[in-house]
Design a protein around this motif. Sequence first.
Motif, PDB file in Angstrom:
ATOM      1  N   MET A   1       0.841  -1.068  -0.073  1.00  0.00           N
ATOM      2  CA  MET A   1      -0.183   0.024  -0.023  1.00  0.00           C
ATOM      3  C   MET A   1       0.839   1.180  -0.072  1.00  0.00           C
TER       4      MET A   1
ATOM      5  N   LYS B   1       0.214   3.972  -2.835  1.00  0.00           N
ATOM      6  CA  LYS B   1      -0.168   5.321  -2.602  1.00  0.00           C
ATOM      7  C   LYS B   1       0.936   6.316  -3.338  1.00  0.00           C
ATOM      8  N   LYS B   2       2.147   6.025  -3.329  1.00  0.00           N
ATOM      9  CA  LYS B   2       3.219   6.836  -3.790  1.00  0.00           C
ATOM     10  C   LYS B   2       3.000   6.881  -5.519  1.00  0.00           C
TER      11      LYS B   2
ATOM     12  N   LEU C   1      -8.015   3.962  -0.927  1.00  0.00           N
ATOM     13  CA  LEU C   1      -7.456   5.542  -0.593  1.00  0.00           C
ATOM     14  C   LEU C   1      -8.614   6.635  -0.938  1.00  0.00           C
TER      15      LEU C   1
ATOM     16  N   TRP D   1       0.190   6.249  -6.993  1.00  0.00           N
ATOM     17  CA  TRP D   1      -1.277   6.963  -7.073  1.00  0.00           C
ATOM     18  C   TRP D   1      -0.999   8.548  -7.052  1.00  0.00           C
TER      19      TRP D   1
ATOM     20  N   ASN E   1      -7.331  -1.141  -3.707  1.00  0.00           N
ATOM     21  CA  ASN E   1      -6.510  -0.132  -3.201  1.00  0.00           C
ATOM     22  C   ASN E   1      -7.043   1.382  -3.484  1.00  0.00           C
TER      23      ASN E   1
END
Length: 91
Positions: free
Chosen positions: A46, A50-51, A87, A53, A83
């Motif tokens: 994750m 996230k990075k 977020l 994304w 995922n």
Amino acid sequence: MRIRIACLGAIALGLLAGAACADPFSDLAALPTFYTDAAMSTMKPMAGFKKAWFAMSKHDRRTMTKACNDPAMSKPHAQFCANVLALGGAN
């Protein structure tokens, strides 16, 4: 008059065909950044997801979030969409 109708019909058909073919999961060049391997079979943890994304443009994130909210589109990409939705589709 007939030429005008034929032209408008061709334009409308082109617009509808273009919208029907849009698959954001294959159109985005950034999609491989969410995976650890070239075959795109193993999702990044994750933190890495996230990075990647937030490295995408807001437009691409909105497009992906919209696609993940569509059950037909998200089914083949269930882990990816899980995922994205975790977020919160953050833009």
